[in-house]
Structures are given as C-alpha cells and as structure tokens.
Design an enzyme around this catalytic site. Structure first.
Site, PDB file in Angstrom:
ATOM      1  N   GLU A   1      -6.233  11.764  -9.768  1.00 23.40           N
ATOM      2  CA  GLU A   1      -5.637  12.277 -11.008  1.00 23.40           C
ATOM      3  C   GLU A   1      -6.049  11.520 -12.266  1.00 23.40           C
ATOM      4  O   GLU A   1      -5.796  11.969 -13.390  1.00 23.40           O
ATOM      5  CB  GLU A   1      -4.099  12.256 -10.881  1.00 23.40           C
ATOM      6  CG  GLU A   1      -3.413  10.946 -11.205  1.00 23.40           C
ATOM      7  CD  GLU A   1      -3.571   9.832 -10.167  1.00 23.40           C
ATOM      8  OE1 GLU A   1      -2.954   8.779 -10.359  1.00 23.40           O
ATOM      9  OE2 GLU A   1      -4.322  10.016  -9.187  1.00 23.40           O
TER      10      GLU A   1
ATOM     11  N   CYS B   1      -2.087   6.672  -3.772  1.00 21.83           N
ATOM     12  CA  CYS B   1      -1.940   5.213  -3.895  1.00 21.83           C
ATOM     13  C   CYS B   1      -0.630   4.777  -3.219  1.00 21.83           C
ATOM     14  O   CYS B   1      -0.547   4.825  -2.007  1.00 21.83           O
ATOM     15  CB  CYS B   1      -2.043   4.773  -5.343  1.00 21.83           C
ATOM     16  SG  CYS B   1      -2.394   2.999  -5.540  1.00 21.83           S
TER      17      CYS B   1
ATOM     18  N   HIS C   1      -7.248   7.352  -6.707  1.00 21.07           N
ATOM     19  CA  HIS C   1      -6.512   8.124  -7.708  1.00 21.07           C
ATOM     20  C   HIS C   1      -7.316   9.337  -8.183  1.00 21.07           C
ATOM     21  O   HIS C   1      -8.054   9.251  -9.169  1.00 21.07           O
ATOM     22  CB  HIS C   1      -6.197   7.241  -8.917  1.00 21.07           C
ATOM     23  CG  HIS C   1      -5.121   6.245  -8.680  1.00 21.07           C
ATOM     24  ND1 HIS C   1      -3.783   6.513  -8.889  1.00 21.07           N
ATOM     25  CD2 HIS C   1      -5.182   4.966  -8.242  1.00 21.07           C
ATOM     26  CE1 HIS C   1      -3.067   5.444  -8.600  1.00 21.07           C
ATOM     27  NE2 HIS C   1      -3.888   4.486  -8.203  1.00 21.07           N
TER      28      HIS C   1
END
Length: 230
Positions: free
Chosen positions: A179, A88, A177
């Site tokens: 994660e 990001c 993202h």
C-alpha cells in the site's frame, strides 16, 4: 454497497493506495482506527473482506496496544469466512494467531524497495499465479515472523527475511507494504533510516524509480484479492 473492514494499528500506517484500488472496484472501506481508541468489531458480519494494517508493536504486545486481543479475535472470526489480508503487523498477527512465532528486532532490518523471491508454491496461488520469479516491494520492519503456523504455505522470501508472504486458507499475510507510495517513503525520518544503516536519499530515490512498477505489481495482486469477494 460492498464494504471491506480495515483495521489501522498505527497513525502512520494507513491504507494508502489500497483506498484508490478499492474505489476502482466501487468497494467502500470501513476504517477502524484502533490506535485512536475506536473499538475493534467482534465479527466481520456485513463486510466482504478484512484487512489488517501495520504498526510498530508485536502481535502479542497487549499492554502497549490494548486492542490487540480484540483484533486477534476478529481475525479468528474472519478466517475461513471472508478473504483476509494482513500487512506487516497484520501478517505477523495472522502467523501468531494461528500458531506461528514472531520475534522483535530479529535479523537485519529492511527499509525501502526490496527484491523478493516468488517461491514455487506461488505458482497456483490465487493472488500470485503468473508473477515473475522476482518482484519488488516496499519494506519497513525490524520484527519478523520466525516460524510459520503448521498449515501455512510460504509464498515469498527475501535475502534478509525468509517469511515475506504466507497463506493460510483464504487468508494472506505479507511482511512488506503493497500500500505504500513513494510520497510516503519520502516522509520517513532520515535519522531513523541512518540509525538502521540505510541512506535516506537512496531509499527515497529507489521508491521514485520503481513507483510505476510497484503500482503495477501490487494493484494487480490486490485486485485479485478483491476478486475473491462474494
């Protein structure tokens, strides 16, 4: 023990499940909470890779986030020396630092699970080779990369955001993202989602529905990133 340096730019944008995947490989994270005043190292010396996480600022918004010059310097130091992953804001930092352009509140926002097109250039990419033509990932952004650096390779796009994943040498940047877990998506402020045109209940439901698929896709990609560690 092998260590990976991770820079946090926002208290709400932590490493999430990256920590589990690192643990699976016996690799230790060294997390720098830059947003909380922890100093950003000048070099990646002693670490096997660098990961830059997300945040709500632009990559050159130095007055708002005074650690950003040091983070850009660290990125320049790491680039070509160790594998780099920017997520990001981290991906935007990669693009900005090496000659691209990032614009704030540009285009349409993306929030929650989003379909990405895997572009032909990804066919021989060390992280992405073998992926199907489309994959899903969690998004959370209004700002985006509007021009890539001259030597960047574009690897993924979405309907609302052309520049979803790029590579420069052995440095990768994502707008999405990998994660983020469904549990974290459930904590997103519903009023904020509504203000951006999203239905909070649907965003949360999608994150739950695709949780296993997201974990399978991005754990495999991240483990390939870790395979590059010398």
């Amino acid at each position: 023990m092998t260590t990976v340096l991770i820079v946090e730019n926002d208290k709400d944008s932590g490493p999430g499940r990256l920590l589990d995947w690192l643990d699976e490989r016996g690799i230790a994270p060294v997390v720098i909470r830059a947003w909380d005043g922890e100093p950003v190292p000048a070099t990646v010396d002693g670490h096997a890779a660098l990961i830059l996480l997300g945040g709500g600022m632009l990559p050159d918004e130095d007055e708002r986030s005074p650690w950003l010059p040091a983070e850009r310097a660290l990125l320049r130091n790491a680039h070509g020396q160790v594998p780099v992953l920017g997520i990001c804001l981290g991906g935007q930092l990669l693009a900005h630092t090496f000659g691209g352009e990032v614009r704030g509140k540009h285009g349409l926002p993306e929030k929650g699970v989003t379909q990405l097109a895997v572009l032909p250039a990804a066919a021989d990419d060390e992280l992405l080779a073998g992926l199907p033509p489309t994959v899903r990932a969690v998004e959370s952004h209004q700002d985006q990369i509007t021009r890539l650096p001259a030597d960047a390779v574009l690897l993924m796009s979405s309907e609302r955001c052309t520049n979803q994943m790029l590579r420069i040498g052995r440095s990768w940047g994502t707008q999405f993202h990998p994660e983020v877990t469904a549990e974290r998506v459930r904590r997103w402020a519903p009023e904020r989602l509504r203000s951006l045109g999203f239905v909070p209940e649907q965003v949360a439901a999608d994150a739950e529905q695709y949780a296993a698929e997201l974990d399978k896709t991005w754990s495999a990609v991240f483990h390939r990133f870790l395979d590059l560690i010398d």
